[in-house]
Motif scaffolding. Structure first.
Motif, mmCIF file in Angstrom:
data_model
loop_
_atom_site.group_PDB
_atom_site.id
_atom_site.type_symbol
_atom_site.label_atom_id
_atom_site.label_comp_id
_atom_site.label_asym_id
_atom_site.label_seq_id
_atom_site.Cartn_x
_atom_site.Cartn_y
_atom_site.Cartn_z
ATOM 1 N N LEU A 74 5.482 15.174 5.277
ATOM 2 C CA LEU A 74 4.110 15.357 4.794
ATOM 3 C C LEU A 74 3.137 14.852 5.853
ATOM 4 O O LEU A 74 2.130 15.480 6.145
ATOM 5 N N ASN A 102 0.825 -1.213 0.000
ATOM 6 C CA ASN A 102 0.000 0.000 0.000
ATOM 7 C C ASN A 102 0.861 1.265 0.000
ATOM 8 O O ASN A 102 0.519 2.260 0.633
ATOM 9 N N ILE A 110 -1.179 16.359 6.891
ATOM 10 C CA ILE A 110 -1.980 15.987 5.734
ATOM 11 C C ILE A 110 -2.412 14.541 5.883
ATOM 12 O O ILE A 110 -3.478 14.154 5.452
ATOM 13 N N GLU A 111 -1.561 13.795 6.585
ATOM 14 C CA GLU A 111 -1.909 12.389 6.720
ATOM 15 C C GLU A 111 -2.919 12.171 7.843
ATOM 16 O O GLU A 111 -3.090 12.961 8.749
ATOM 17 N N GLU A 112 -3.511 11.044 7.716
ATOM 18 C CA GLU A 112 -4.710 10.691 8.446
ATOM 19 C C GLU A 112 -4.514 10.339 9.924
ATOM 20 O O GLU A 112 -3.426 10.035 10.379
ATOM 21 N N LYS A 113 -5.635 10.376 10.600
ATOM 22 C CA LYS A 113 -5.781 9.577 11.823
ATOM 23 C C LYS A 113 -6.808 8.516 11.513
ATOM 24 O O LYS A 113 -7.893 8.829 11.062
ATOM 25 N N ILE A 160 -10.424 12.814 5.472
ATOM 26 C CA ILE A 160 -9.522 12.878 6.622
ATOM 27 C C ILE A 160 -8.220 12.177 6.280
ATOM 28 O O ILE A 160 -7.154 12.580 6.711
ATOM 29 N N GLU A 161 -8.342 11.172 5.412
ATOM 30 C CA GLU A 161 -7.127 10.440 5.065
ATOM 31 C C GLU A 161 -6.325 11.166 3.997
ATOM 32 O O GLU A 161 -6.829 11.985 3.250
ATOM 33 N N GLU A 162 -5.128 10.746 3.970
ATOM 34 C CA GLU A 162 -4.049 11.438 3.288
ATOM 35 C C GLU A 162 -4.075 11.403 1.754
ATOM 36 O O GLU A 162 -4.724 10.579 1.146
ATOM 37 N N LYS A 163 -3.347 12.303 1.172
ATOM 38 C CA LYS A 163 -2.784 12.100 -0.165
ATOM 39 C C LYS A 163 -1.287 12.026 0.027
ATOM 40 O O LYS A 163 -0.700 12.927 0.617
ATOM 41 N N ARG A 164 -0.699 10.966 -0.467
ATOM 42 C CA ARG A 164 0.748 10.814 -0.265
ATOM 43 C C ARG A 164 1.563 11.314 -1.446
ATOM 44 O O ARG A 164 1.156 11.138 -2.584
ATOM 45 N N GLY A 165 2.741 11.959 -1.155
ATOM 46 C CA GLY A 165 3.526 12.640 -2.214
ATOM 47 C C GLY A 165 4.410 11.714 -2.972
ATOM 48 O O GLY A 165 4.492 10.547 -2.683
ATOM 49 N N ASN A 182 0.795 -2.155 8.695
ATOM 50 C CA ASN A 182 0.557 -0.731 8.972
ATOM 51 C C ASN A 182 -0.939 -0.439 9.126
ATOM 52 O O ASN A 182 -1.430 0.612 8.691
ATOM 53 N N ARG A 223 -3.465 -1.727 7.659
ATOM 54 C CA ARG A 223 -4.279 -1.872 6.454
ATOM 55 C C ARG A 223 -4.168 -3.252 5.847
ATOM 56 O O ARG A 223 -3.107 -3.861 5.883
ATOM 57 N N LYS A 252 10.579 12.895 2.867
ATOM 58 C CA LYS A 252 9.486 13.621 2.221
ATOM 59 C C LYS A 252 8.124 13.109 2.724
ATOM 60 O O LYS A 252 7.258 13.899 3.096
ATOM 61 N N ARG A 266 3.672 1.836 1.418
ATOM 62 C CA ARG A 266 4.449 2.080 2.636
ATOM 63 C C ARG A 266 5.365 0.921 2.963
ATOM 64 O O ARG A 266 5.006 -0.240 2.789
ATOM 65 N N LYS A 304 12.981 9.982 -0.009
ATOM 66 C CA LYS A 304 11.551 9.693 -0.107
ATOM 67 C C LYS A 304 10.940 9.518 1.282
ATOM 68 O O LYS A 304 9.847 10.025 1.566
#
Lengths: 334, 334
Positions: free
Chosen positions: A324, A153, A329-332, B329-334, B153, B155, A320, A155, A317
């Protein structure tokens, strides 16, 4: 703080032999790089000093000033607790429970992120290399040992005690395996690493005393995996069998590993991968032989493309992504 | 729309034999549940009708009105493309490339999410079961086949072509394995599933014609894994050997799988897990025997606790996570 796209990351890829350092921008371009011999001690203090010197050299060389550097990102050949930036065990560095992020952050005055070096290389290949744009990857580095980085996913999977991606200790021989450094037997590392290829090469040289490998062993007193690959390239039968043996166990392990995370691509780098089609052709054959029929005709296995820069680029990466995430910007998740 | 904590999710766990349906609230409590026999056809239209009927029955029973239901969440025994909600292949249902999310969403007029059933069960155990609060899990369901759900993680890992977690086809015998339904040989499923235990049970019965298993086979004409477990419980040597065989290969597979994603817990459910310590004691022994020394003293393996409700509860978790993500609420990842 400046804009996101102007950000520069200070990256240190710390191995037992060398520290590779680089300044990398937000688009993944290396602005400057340096390599020095690792000076290690138990509390990592000499490496810390080297970090400071490397920062100065890299800034001088590139003309980048400190205010552009948004974070430092450190890859370490060892087990890493990513949340705290602690290296729990790095055998080749002699580190045990060293709070690297905390130490470096208080020295450099910036956010610091720490990750296992094979995981950093995996992030690099995902961002700018053979896995570009893919969210589910497995990256293998086959050198003296076999290191792995698992991405799911988008990550890094770090797992319990930082042990995810320890593919080198995937057991390919349930019985009668050779003893591995980890204390167990039959690990992938004992059958398909550079040291395994050298070991089986020497065994083959003794079995075929008139072959090319035996000649080479007589000259050099010892064999490397490169010697074996070169002999195989020239058609030496014994050497070809040794490479085939490694490819067979790699193909088996990768096919079984596929059933766990189903990476859309398996990227293979490191010294042994340099053998090219000599390794990849039998490896892909055996992978398909052992894999689920559903992926028989898919091109899953690919060589790495970033070489020694994969770690530095992946570290940028990581910085970065984490910045972010920190910026909210990232979720809970609920 | 009402508040997040008042949300209710309509969950359908679709197997080849039964559809289990439930209304589950945002805290993971099942408000009503129902089970009906699956009526299947190639385009899933009869199942769709069953969904509508089940929705009505569940609402009537629980007093929940339609405006409280925020999403439908569907688990399917087959390969699922989660992004599009398409079931690419579900052998037992006869489905092939069925756009389930699209169909159900236009019928019920609400967001619909689709997931593999073993993955749904894994999410359930993570949310309310044996993996509560843990971000890195492996859940195994050992029944007729062996199904797996991998969580990293926090998910679900779906992987390429939805093939992640196909642990049943992790190859435990590199050579001389029995033929598996997948077309390959030596899969975990051929050594450690309920059907494998029944197969080896019958073989043992023929080898020991005066034992308890042979007696049972003579009476019943066939053996189930439950017969084998019961005979083992009573100390029958042949039956004990069959369970030991399954535990050996399970332990081996799980130790190697650990090197990939390093789950902090491996949760095991399904009919075979009902054998309890008869299975878990040798399984934990062999897992430790094969695993990295680093985790020798850790309690990684645990029995599942939610039983048949794991799927329904996990489906609610999926809906909750996905709605949260859709709401930005969830992210957009760069």
């Amino acid at each position: 703080m400046g804009k996101e796209e102007d950000a520069v990351y200070l990256c240190f890829d710390v191995g037992g032999t060398n520290i590779k350092a680089g300044l990398v921008d937000a688009s993944g371009t290396i602005l400057a790089k340096q390599s020095v011999v690792t000076q290690t001690d138990e509390q990592a203090n000499s490496v810390l000093k080297q970090f400071l010197e490397l920062q100065n050299v890299l800034c001088r060389e590139s003309g980048i000033t400190l205010e552009h550097i948004r974070a430092a990102s450190i890859g370490v050949a060892g087990f890493v607790e990513m949340e705290t930036g602690t290296v729990t065990r790095a055998v080749n560095l002699g580190w045990h429970d060293v709070p690297v992020a905390e130490k470096v952050s208080s020295m450099l005055g910036m956010p610091v992120f720490v990750i296992n070096d094979a995981n950093a290389a995996a992030l690099g290949e995902m961002w700018q290399g053979a896995g570009k744009g893919l969210d589910d990857l497995l990256c293998l580095t086959i050198g003296t040992g076999v290191g792995g980085g698992v991405i799911a996913n988008g990550r890094i999977v770090n797992g319990a005690y930082g042990l995810a991606g320890e593919i080198g200790h995937f057991r390919v021989k349930i019985k009668d395996g050779r003893l591995c450094n980890c204390g167990k037997t039959g690990c992938l590392e004992t059958e398909a690493s550079a040291s395994a290829i050298a070991y089986y090469g020497e065994r083959a040289a003794r079995q075929y005393p008139r072959g090319r490998l035996a000649q080479r062993l007589k000259q050099a007193g010892t064999l490397t995996s490169k010697d074996v690959a070169e002999a195989a390239q020239k058609g030496d039968k014994a050497a070809c069998e040794v490479i085939e043996h490694a490819a067979y166990y790699l193909g088996y392990a990768l096919a079984s590993i596929f059933t766990v995370t189903a990476p859309i691509r398996i990227v293979i780098g490191g010294g042994v991968a340099a053998a090219g089609s000599l390794l990849f052709t039998p490896l892909i054959h055996w992978f398909r032989e052992f894999a689920l029929p559903d992926i028989k005709d898919k091109n899953i296995i690919a060589p790495a493309v970033l070489g020694n820069d994969a770690g530095i680029i992946g570290l940028a990466k990581l910085a970065k992504m984490n910045l972010l995430s920190l910026s909210g910007i990232e979720e809970k998740r609920g």
